[in-house]
Scaffold this motif. Structure first.
Motif, PDB file in Angstrom:
ATOM      1  N   LYS A  26      -1.944  -8.523   9.566  1.00 40.17           N
ATOM      2  CA  LYS A  26      -0.635  -8.055   9.116  1.00 40.17           C
ATOM      3  C   LYS A  26      -0.500  -8.202   7.597  1.00 40.17           C
ATOM      4  CE  LYS A  26       3.363  -6.405  10.284  1.00 40.17           C
ATOM      5  NZ  LYS A  26       3.498  -5.054  10.784  1.00 40.17           N
ATOM      6  N   PHE A  27      -1.046  -9.295   7.049  1.00 34.78           N
ATOM      7  CA  PHE A  27      -1.003  -9.509   5.605  1.00 34.78           C
ATOM      8  C   PHE A  27      -1.786  -8.423   4.870  1.00 34.78           C
ATOM      9  CE2 PHE A  27      -2.851 -11.413   1.781  1.00 34.78           C
ATOM     10  CZ  PHE A  27      -1.696 -11.702   1.086  1.00 34.78           C
ATOM     11  N   GLN A  29      -2.371  -5.415   5.916  1.00 33.45           N
ATOM     12  CA  GLN A  29      -1.588  -4.192   6.005  1.00 33.45           C
ATOM     13  C   GLN A  29      -0.470  -4.196   4.959  1.00 33.45           C
ATOM     14  OE1 GLN A  29       0.770  -3.643   9.528  1.00 33.45           O
ATOM     15  NE2 GLN A  29       0.602  -1.418   9.412  1.00 33.45           N
ATOM     16  N   GLY A  30       0.193  -5.333   4.782  1.00 32.49           N
ATOM     17  CA  GLY A  30       1.256  -5.427   3.788  1.00 32.49           C
ATOM     18  C   GLY A  30       0.752  -5.214   2.374  1.00 32.49           C
ATOM     19  N   VAL A  31      -0.428  -5.757   2.077  1.00 32.93           N
ATOM     20  CA  VAL A  31      -1.013  -5.564   0.744  1.00 32.93           C
ATOM     21  C   VAL A  31      -1.358  -4.099   0.533  1.00 32.93           C
ATOM     22  CG1 VAL A  31      -3.027  -6.105  -0.676  1.00 32.93           C
ATOM     23  CG2 VAL A  31      -1.850  -7.927   0.547  1.00 32.93           C
ATOM     24  N   GLU A  32      -1.897  -3.444   1.541  1.00 33.18           N
ATOM     25  CA  GLU A  32      -2.240  -2.030   1.405  1.00 33.18           C
ATOM     26  C   GLU A  32      -1.009  -1.141   1.338  1.00 33.18           C
ATOM     27  OE1 GLU A  32      -5.256  -0.467   3.910  1.00 33.18           O
ATOM     28  OE2 GLU A  32      -6.796  -1.568   2.829  1.00 33.18           O
ATOM     29  N   MET A  33       0.107  -1.593   1.894  1.00 34.46           N
ATOM     30  CA  MET A  33       1.339  -0.823   1.771  1.00 34.46           C
ATOM     31  C   MET A  33       1.777  -0.732   0.304  1.00 34.46           C
ATOM     32  SD  MET A  33       3.771  -1.916   4.905  1.00 34.46           S
ATOM     33  CE  MET A  33       3.413  -1.465   6.574  1.00 34.46           C
ATOM     34  N   GLN A  34       1.428  -1.742  -0.472  1.00 31.43           N
ATOM     35  CA  GLN A  34       1.770  -1.737  -1.894  1.00 31.43           C
ATOM     36  C   GLN A  34       0.990  -0.663  -2.652  1.00 31.43           C
ATOM     37  OE1 GLN A  34       4.212  -3.658  -3.097  1.00 31.43           O
ATOM     38  NE2 GLN A  34       4.496  -4.457  -1.028  1.00 31.43           N
ATOM     39  N   LYS A  39      -3.022   1.764   7.234  1.00 29.22           N
ATOM     40  CA  LYS A  39      -3.169   2.184   8.623  1.00 29.22           C
ATOM     41  C   LYS A  39      -1.880   1.882   9.363  1.00 29.22           C
ATOM     42  CE  LYS A  39      -8.110   1.677   8.614  1.00 29.22           C
ATOM     43  NZ  LYS A  39      -9.280   1.128   9.221  1.00 29.22           N
ATOM     44  N   THR A  40      -1.603   2.645  10.401  1.00 31.49           N
ATOM     45  CA  THR A  40      -0.344   2.530  11.115  1.00 31.49           C
ATOM     46  C   THR A  40      -0.179   1.171  11.779  1.00 31.49           C
ATOM     47  OG1 THR A  40      -0.492   4.893  11.549  1.00 31.49           O
ATOM     48  CG2 THR A  40       1.112   3.657  12.821  1.00 31.49           C
ATOM     49  N   TYR A  41      -1.208   0.685  12.442  1.00 28.77           N
ATOM     50  CA  TYR A  41      -1.135  -0.581  13.164  1.00 28.77           C
ATOM     51  C   TYR A  41      -2.025  -1.615  12.482  1.00 28.77           C
ATOM     52  CZ  TYR A  41       0.814   2.455  16.716  1.00 28.77           C
ATOM     53  OH  TYR A  41       1.594   3.361  17.375  1.00 28.77           O
ATOM     54  N   ALA A  42      -1.542  -2.843  12.456  1.00 27.97           N
ATOM     55  CA  ALA A  42      -2.327  -3.915  11.839  1.00 27.97           C
ATOM     56  C   ALA A  42      -3.623  -4.163  12.606  1.00 27.97           C
ATOM     57  CB  ALA A  42      -1.504  -5.191  11.768  1.00 27.97           C
ATOM     58  N   SER A  43      -3.607  -3.911  13.903  1.00 19.96           N
ATOM     59  CA  SER A  43      -4.820  -4.138  14.704  1.00 19.96           C
ATOM     60  C   SER A  43      -5.930  -3.144  14.364  1.00 19.96           C
ATOM     61  CB  SER A  43      -4.489  -4.068  16.189  1.00 19.96           C
ATOM     62  OG  SER A  43      -3.948  -2.809  16.511  1.00 19.96           O
ATOM     63  N   ASP A  44      -5.588  -2.037  13.706  1.00 22.39           N
ATOM     64  CA  ASP A  44      -6.621  -1.083  13.290  1.00 22.39           C
ATOM     65  C   ASP A  44      -7.561  -1.688  12.250  1.00 22.39           C
ATOM     66  OD1 ASP A  44      -5.601   0.838  14.971  1.00 22.39           O
ATOM     67  OD2 ASP A  44      -4.401   1.817  13.413  1.00 22.39           O
ATOM     68  N   THR A  47     -11.063  -3.290  13.352  1.00 24.21           N
ATOM     69  CA  THR A  47     -12.254  -2.495  13.618  1.00 24.21           C
ATOM     70  C   THR A  47     -13.122  -2.340  12.380  1.00 24.21           C
ATOM     71  OG1 THR A  47     -11.043  -0.447  13.182  1.00 24.21           O
ATOM     72  CG2 THR A  47     -11.118  -1.222  15.460  1.00 24.21           C
ATOM     73  N   GLU A  48     -12.645  -2.745  11.222  1.00 25.45           N
ATOM     74  CA  GLU A  48     -13.477  -2.699  10.015  1.00 25.45           C
ATOM     75  C   GLU A  48     -14.502  -3.821  10.089  1.00 25.45           C
ATOM     76  OE1 GLU A  48     -11.106  -2.564   6.511  1.00 25.45           O
ATOM     77  OE2 GLU A  48     -10.024  -0.789   7.188  1.00 25.45           O
ATOM     78  N   MET A  49     -15.691  -3.574   9.556  1.00 28.94           N
ATOM     79  CA  MET A  49     -16.834  -4.453   9.784  1.00 28.94           C
ATOM     80  C   MET A  49     -16.613  -5.909   9.359  1.00 28.94           C
ATOM     81  SD  MET A  49     -19.632  -4.770  11.268  1.00 28.94           S
ATOM     82  CE  MET A  49     -19.971  -3.112  11.727  1.00 28.94           C
ATOM     83  N   PRO A  50     -16.102  -6.232   8.177  1.00 29.20           N
ATOM     84  CA  PRO A  50     -15.968  -7.663   7.836  1.00 29.20           C
ATOM     85  C   PRO A  50     -15.022  -8.414   8.781  1.00 29.20           C
ATOM     86  CG  PRO A  50     -15.736  -6.315   5.869  1.00 29.20           C
ATOM     87  CD  PRO A  50     -15.760  -5.388   7.038  1.00 29.20           C
ATOM     88  N   MET A  51     -13.910  -7.801   9.110  1.00 21.50           N
ATOM     89  CA  MET A  51     -12.950  -8.464   9.997  1.00 21.50           C
ATOM     90  C   MET A  51     -13.494  -8.517  11.421  1.00 21.50           C
ATOM     91  SD  MET A  51     -10.371 -10.117   9.822  1.00 21.50           S
ATOM     92  CE  MET A  51      -8.648 -10.254   9.698  1.00 21.50           C
ATOM     93  N   PHE A  52     -14.208  -7.490  11.846  1.00 17.72           N
ATOM     94  CA  PHE A  52     -14.799  -7.472  13.179  1.00 17.72           C
ATOM     95  C   PHE A  52     -15.828  -8.591  13.329  1.00 17.72           C
ATOM     96  CE2 PHE A  52     -18.023  -5.896  16.187  1.00 17.72           C
ATOM     97  CZ  PHE A  52     -17.229  -5.806  17.317  1.00 17.72           C
ATOM     98  N   LEU A  53     -16.664  -8.787  12.308  1.00 14.51           N
ATOM     99  CA  LEU A  53     -17.656  -9.861  12.359  1.00 14.51           C
ATOM    100  C   LEU A  53     -16.984 -11.232  12.381  1.00 14.51           C
ATOM    101  CD1 LEU A  53     -20.429  -8.593   9.926  1.00 14.51           C
ATOM    102  CD2 LEU A  53     -20.555  -8.820  12.391  1.00 14.51           C
TER     103      LEU A  53
END
Length: 77
Positions: A26-27, A29-34, A39-44, A47-53
């Motif tokens: 969620k954090f 997502q908030g930074v990218e909103m700036q 992405k629409t959902y924070a859970s998206d 699926t990016e590789m660093p967070m997935f690992l």
């Protein structure tokens, strides 16, 4: 340190790290909103590789802790 204590510690610390990772989605997502694009959902972001690992490693630590606790209980019987 006994296996059951080590397993319990792994479960507790793994759960804490997992909750921090979930909140960080969620954090992020908030930074990218700036920046104007997000992405629409924070859970998206999971699926990016660093967070997935990071999520996979954390889940592996929790599962390892569970296995240690179960094996320690089986050896006591």
């Amino acid at each position: 340190m006994k296996k059951s204590a080590l397993g319990s510690l792994a479960i507790i610390l793994g759960g804490l790290v997992l909750s921090l990772e979930i909140y960080s989605l969620k954090f992020i997502q908030g930074v990218e909103m700036q920046t104007g694009s997000w992405k629409t959902y924070a859970s998206d972001y999971a699926t990016e590789m660093p967070m997935f690992l990071a999520l996979c490693i954390t889940l592996a630590i929790i599962i390892y802790g569970i296995v240690l606790v179960i094996k320690a209980k089986e050896t006591k019987e």
